[in-house]
Design a protein around this motif. Structure first.
Motif, PDB file in Angstrom:
ATOM      1  N   ILE A  60      44.812  -0.357  36.909  1.00  0.00           N
ATOM      2  CA  ILE A  60      44.545  -1.359  35.863  1.00  0.00           C
ATOM      3  C   ILE A  60      45.548  -1.222  34.723  1.00  0.00           C
ATOM      4  O   ILE A  60      46.110  -2.214  34.228  1.00  0.00           O
ATOM      5  CB  ILE A  60      43.112  -1.196  35.323  1.00  0.00           C
ATOM      6  CG1 ILE A  60      42.084  -1.623  36.383  1.00  0.00           C
ATOM      7  CG2 ILE A  60      42.920  -1.974  34.031  1.00  0.00           C
ATOM      8  CD1 ILE A  60      41.939  -3.110  36.565  1.00  0.00           C
ATOM      9  N   ILE A  61      45.804   0.004  34.308  1.00  0.00           N
ATOM     10  CA  ILE A  61      46.721   0.253  33.195  1.00  0.00           C
ATOM     11  C   ILE A  61      48.132  -0.203  33.541  1.00  0.00           C
ATOM     12  O   ILE A  61      48.798  -0.888  32.750  1.00  0.00           O
ATOM     13  CB  ILE A  61      46.684   1.750  32.826  1.00  0.00           C
ATOM     14  CG1 ILE A  61      45.317   2.094  32.207  1.00  0.00           C
ATOM     15  CG2 ILE A  61      47.824   2.114  31.871  1.00  0.00           C
ATOM     16  CD1 ILE A  61      44.985   3.569  32.239  1.00  0.00           C
ATOM     17  N   PRO A 145      45.259   1.600  15.630  1.00  0.00           N
ATOM     18  CA  PRO A 145      44.032   0.859  15.977  1.00  0.00           C
ATOM     19  C   PRO A 145      43.087   1.722  16.797  1.00  0.00           C
ATOM     20  O   PRO A 145      43.474   2.757  17.346  1.00  0.00           O
ATOM     21  CB  PRO A 145      44.570  -0.327  16.799  1.00  0.00           C
ATOM     22  CG  PRO A 145      46.013  -0.425  16.465  1.00  0.00           C
ATOM     23  CD  PRO A 145      46.473   0.964  16.176  1.00  0.00           C
ATOM     24  N   ARG A 146      41.833   1.293  16.885  1.00  0.00           N
ATOM     25  CA  ARG A 146      40.856   2.020  17.693  1.00  0.00           C
ATOM     26  C   ARG A 146      41.297   2.050  19.157  1.00  0.00           C
ATOM     27  O   ARG A 146      41.689   1.018  19.720  1.00  0.00           O
ATOM     28  CB  ARG A 146      39.484   1.353  17.603  1.00  0.00           C
ATOM     29  CG  ARG A 146      38.776   1.575  16.275  1.00  0.00           C
ATOM     30  CD  ARG A 146      37.563   0.663  16.139  1.00  0.00           C
ATOM     31  NE  ARG A 146      36.511   0.977  17.094  1.00  0.00           N
ATOM     32  CZ  ARG A 146      35.473   1.785  16.849  1.00  0.00           C
ATOM     33  NH1 ARG A 146      35.357   2.382  15.684  1.00  0.00           N
ATOM     34  NH2 ARG A 146      34.544   1.996  17.764  1.00  0.00           N
ATOM     35  N   PRO A 147      41.236   3.209  19.779  1.00  0.00           N
ATOM     36  CA  PRO A 147      41.564   3.273  21.210  1.00  0.00           C
ATOM     37  C   PRO A 147      40.419   2.742  22.063  1.00  0.00           C
ATOM     38  O   PRO A 147      39.305   2.548  21.581  1.00  0.00           O
ATOM     39  CB  PRO A 147      41.761   4.774  21.445  1.00  0.00           C
ATOM     40  CG  PRO A 147      40.851   5.416  20.443  1.00  0.00           C
ATOM     41  CD  PRO A 147      40.903   4.521  19.223  1.00  0.00           C
ATOM     42  N   PHE A 148      40.718   2.512  23.330  1.00  0.00           N
ATOM     43  CA  PHE A 148      39.677   2.221  24.314  1.00  0.00           C
ATOM     44  C   PHE A 148      39.024   3.547  24.677  1.00  0.00           C
ATOM     45  O   PHE A 148      39.695   4.514  25.047  1.00  0.00           O
ATOM     46  CB  PHE A 148      40.302   1.587  25.563  1.00  0.00           C
ATOM     47  CG  PHE A 148      39.330   1.349  26.694  1.00  0.00           C
ATOM     48  CD1 PHE A 148      38.733   0.109  26.862  1.00  0.00           C
ATOM     49  CD2 PHE A 148      39.034   2.364  27.608  1.00  0.00           C
ATOM     50  CE1 PHE A 148      37.843  -0.112  27.905  1.00  0.00           C
ATOM     51  CE2 PHE A 148      38.147   2.145  28.652  1.00  0.00           C
ATOM     52  CZ  PHE A 148      37.552   0.899  28.798  1.00  0.00           C
ATOM     53  N   VAL A 238      44.470  -2.988  27.408  1.00  0.00           N
ATOM     54  CA  VAL A 238      45.833  -2.626  27.785  1.00  0.00           C
ATOM     55  C   VAL A 238      46.795  -3.776  27.549  1.00  0.00           C
ATOM     56  O   VAL A 238      47.889  -3.604  26.990  1.00  0.00           O
ATOM     57  CB  VAL A 238      45.869  -2.151  29.250  1.00  0.00           C
ATOM     58  CG1 VAL A 238      47.301  -2.039  29.765  1.00  0.00           C
ATOM     59  CG2 VAL A 238      45.141  -0.813  29.406  1.00  0.00           C
ATOM     60  N   ALA A 239      46.411  -4.978  27.965  1.00  0.00           N
ATOM     61  CA  ALA A 239      47.275  -6.145  27.798  1.00  0.00           C
ATOM     62  C   ALA A 239      47.536  -6.421  26.325  1.00  0.00           C
ATOM     63  O   ALA A 239      48.668  -6.738  25.915  1.00  0.00           O
ATOM     64  CB  ALA A 239      46.654  -7.356  28.485  1.00  0.00           C
ATOM     65  N   ALA A 240      46.484  -6.327  25.494  1.00  0.00           N
ATOM     66  CA  ALA A 240      46.651  -6.569  24.064  1.00  0.00           C
ATOM     67  C   ALA A 240      47.541  -5.516  23.426  1.00  0.00           C
ATOM     68  O   ALA A 240      48.397  -5.812  22.570  1.00  0.00           O
ATOM     69  CB  ALA A 240      45.289  -6.594  23.374  1.00  0.00           C
TER      70      ALA A 240
END
Length: 246
Positions: A60-61, A145-148, A238-240
């Protein structure tokens, strides 16, 4: 650009098959060596049972714009600083251009001791997330920014995990949704609430019977805590991030 979910259902079935086959292989190896662990630990100690799900996350990444990101899977490179403790060991870390992009925890539980293990997993999940976000607030990862932050739980679908469970609370009533809820249902509620309380970006419980070693069949119990929701949220993050940092 559309998100690429990398045919996640097919890869998840492969991951489920590998989970049960790796457990059985570990159990047989210990029996053959004469050093069998007690109970279900004989199938745990190989440490590779969740690798199929790890591979899905990596796909996915890479497919959604961060093929060049640093992805860490080896134990010595998987620690992050905490706030209430010095460090915490994760299962997958993704770092790109000095930013923590994602931290993912992969857990599993098989029977028969669902009760104690459910409580332990719940406390671990809540504590881990609270520790990370407090460290984040205090600048442990710098200004970013906040991570996933993701939590994925694989649970055996068995009579013991589907059976209604009674609780005893002599002083105050248990929340209604927990009354008579099976351990599978409780895991689903846990995942939903971990997300509602913003402790995790997304959390999911995947269930499968032992017979899925052949078919790879798995089930999600609700849309909010489904595997599709997990991979979609990860792909979107990831896309963002890729669009922001490229």
């Amino acid at each position: 650009m559309a998100l690429d979910l990398v045919d996640y259902e097919h890869k998840a079935r492969e991951a489920v098959r590998a989970f049960w086959k790796n457990r059985e292989a570990a159990r047989r190896k210990q029996i053959d060596s004469g050093k069998t662990d007690q109970g279900e630990r004989a199938g745990v100690t190989a440490g590779k049972n969740m690798d199929g799900f790890l591979a899905l996350m990596l796909d996915i990444i890479r497919a959604n714009g961060l093929a060049q990101a640093e992805t860490y899977q080896n134990r010595e490179m998987l620690t992050l600083p905490g706030y209430f403790r010095p460090t915490k060991l994760w299962d997958l870390l993704v770092i790109y251009k000095g930013e923590l992009i994602a931290a993912i925890e992969l857990k599993s539980q098989v029977g028969p001791s669902f009760g104690n293990n459910f409580n332990n997993r719940t406390e671990e999940a809540i504590g881990t997330a609270h520790d990370l976000w407090t460290a984040f607030r205090e600048g442990a990862f710098g200004k970013q920014p906040r991570p996933f932050v993701g939590w994925l739980m694989m649970v055996e679908d068995a009579p013991e995990s589907r059976r209604p469970v009674r609780d005893f609370s002599p002083h105050f009533p248990v929340f209604g949704e927990f009354k008579g809820a099976s351990y599978l249902k409780r895991y689903d509620l846990l995942c939903q609430r971990l997300v509602q309380e913003q402790l995790y970006t997304t959390a999911t419980v995947v269930t499968a019977e032992r017979s899925a070693a052949g078919s790879g069949d798995f089930t999600s119990l609700s849309s909010m805590a489904s595997l599709k929701t997990f991979v979609t949220a990860l792909a979107g993050h990831v896309a963002a991030t890729a669009a922001r940092l490229e």
